[in-house]
Motif scaffolding. Sequence first.
Motif, PDB file in Angstrom:
ATOM      1  N   VAL A 125      27.539   0.650 -40.984  1.00 53.99           N
ATOM      2  CA  VAL A 125      26.309   0.315 -41.699  1.00 53.99           C
ATOM      3  C   VAL A 125      26.251   1.160 -42.972  1.00 53.99           C
ATOM      4  N   THR A 126      25.333   0.810 -43.859  1.00 49.54           N
ATOM      5  CA  THR A 126      25.192   1.519 -45.123  1.00 49.54           C
ATOM      6  C   THR A 126      23.822   2.171 -45.219  1.00 49.54           C
ATOM      7  N   VAL A 127      23.824   3.466 -45.481  1.00 48.06           N
ATOM      8  CA  VAL A 127      22.604   4.221 -45.749  1.00 48.06           C
ATOM      9  C   VAL A 127      22.407   4.217 -47.263  1.00 48.06           C
ATOM     10  N   ARG A 128      21.231   3.803 -47.725  1.00 44.18           N
ATOM     11  CA  ARG A 128      21.003   3.656 -49.171  1.00 44.18           C
ATOM     12  C   ARG A 128      19.766   4.425 -49.614  1.00 44.18           C
ATOM     13  N   PHE A 129      19.941   5.182 -50.704  1.00 51.79           N
ATOM     14  CA  PHE A 129      18.816   5.811 -51.392  1.00 51.79           C
ATOM     15  C   PHE A 129      18.876   5.378 -52.853  1.00 51.79           C
ATOM     16  N   ALA A 130      17.762   4.884 -53.386  1.00 48.08           N
ATOM     17  CA  ALA A 130      17.725   4.396 -54.759  1.00 48.08           C
ATOM     18  C   ALA A 130      16.469   4.920 -55.453  1.00 48.08           C
ATOM     19  N   GLY A 131      16.400   4.659 -56.747  1.00 46.95           N
ATOM     20  CA  GLY A 131      15.236   5.071 -57.515  1.00 46.95           C
ATOM     21  C   GLY A 131      15.174   6.555 -57.792  1.00 46.95           C
ATOM     22  N   LEU A 132      16.336   7.231 -57.797  1.00 42.89           N
ATOM     23  CA  LEU A 132      16.366   8.665 -58.046  1.00 42.89           C
ATOM     24  C   LEU A 132      16.294   8.929 -59.550  1.00 42.89           C
ATOM     25  N   ALA A 133      15.755  10.078 -59.900  1.00 42.62           N
ATOM     26  CA  ALA A 133      15.671  10.447 -61.315  1.00 42.62           C
ATOM     27  C   ALA A 133      17.078  10.634 -61.888  1.00 42.62           C
ATOM     28  N   PRO A 134      17.284  10.292 -63.167  1.00 44.43           N
ATOM     29  CA  PRO A 134      18.643  10.309 -63.735  1.00 44.43           C
ATOM     30  C   PRO A 134      19.150  11.682 -64.150  1.00 44.43           C
TER      31      PRO A 134
END
Length: 388
Positions: A125-134
């Motif tokens: 499976v894939t654990v995803r984190f998005a929307g992080l500051a650049p």
Amino acid sequence: MPDWITVPVDPRLLRGALDVERTAHGIVPHRLPAWVRKQFPDPYLCRAEAQASGVRLVFRTRATAVDLDVLPTKTVFKGVPPSPEGLYDLCVDGRPAGATSVSGGNVLTVDLVTQSEHLHPGPPVTVRFAGLAPEEKDIAIWLPQTEAVELIALRTDAPVEAVPDRGRRVWLHHGSSISQGTTAGSPTTTWPALAAALGGVELVNLGLSGNALLDPFVARVVRDTPADLISVKIGINVVNADLMRLRAFTPAVHGFLDTVREGHPTTPLLVVSPVLCPVQEDTPGPLLPDFDGGTVRFRALGDPAESAGGKLTLRAVRDELARITAQRAAGDPNLYHLDGRSLYGEADAAELPLPDALHPDAAGHRRIGERFAGLVFAAGGPFAAGDG
């Protein structure tokens, strides 16, 4: 869609693991080295040490999105409703920044009474984190404390590099399922992880569910592992398992501490006795689960009268640990003792009772972690900054 960069899951990005097993698809972090697993391949111990309590993937990046492909192995207990999916906690620059769970992976079914196991294979499976500051930041992904996790691939939308050594002290802790955090709310809210965050230290968690049994091979692991601070929380599993009598317990404690001191002769070493557990305060083990309506509660089967003959209770263990550490501390000024009831005692049990009569819940973990930090890491405590 971001332009993904695939990053090898490099063991150098791992913290909290003492060994790495390479597989056909990736790596599996372990909390005990391969020689222990070969010397004593007990299924219960191997299951506990492979569960990734305190293990985290740490890296520096400008990425705004992170994917981690994993193959988790979730443990379920026969006759008991499944627990929630394990959480992956995200920390950015040391602060909580999100959590997620994923469905899928392997399922290991365990009989609590016989400890027999059956593995049901499942897909990655894939654990995803998005929307992080650049901007550039340090990211830590804490793995579930009750699951073994094969790490297959890391993908980000910006390059990744290892985080340099910050010079923080390393705290090595050994204990039971309470220390592993089997009933904590998440990997960063086990009581050792909370205490480590409050104390500003790097955690190596050797909390081993059901297996804090004064095993000589664990003492050798602690001896050989670099650490600035060491604590051992011992006693409850010895009583739970009805493993030994007082005659054997006393030299086993001395032997364990002797071995640790071979590798860490002057390191601050804290011996912590069990927190309050009413069912075993004055009743010896063994401890076995009762199944009632799909829930589990533990009960002690021993006869309190047998404690006069050396059969162990938590009260007897606490008294002996206090005596042993006081005796040894006369010649070892860096040896300390903490009564576990100062972390969770009678008033706490009335306010936050143990749901299964053995393990604290998430609120109990927070209380124990905050108490430990206040007693041990704060000014005047045995692990206070600048001491040792």
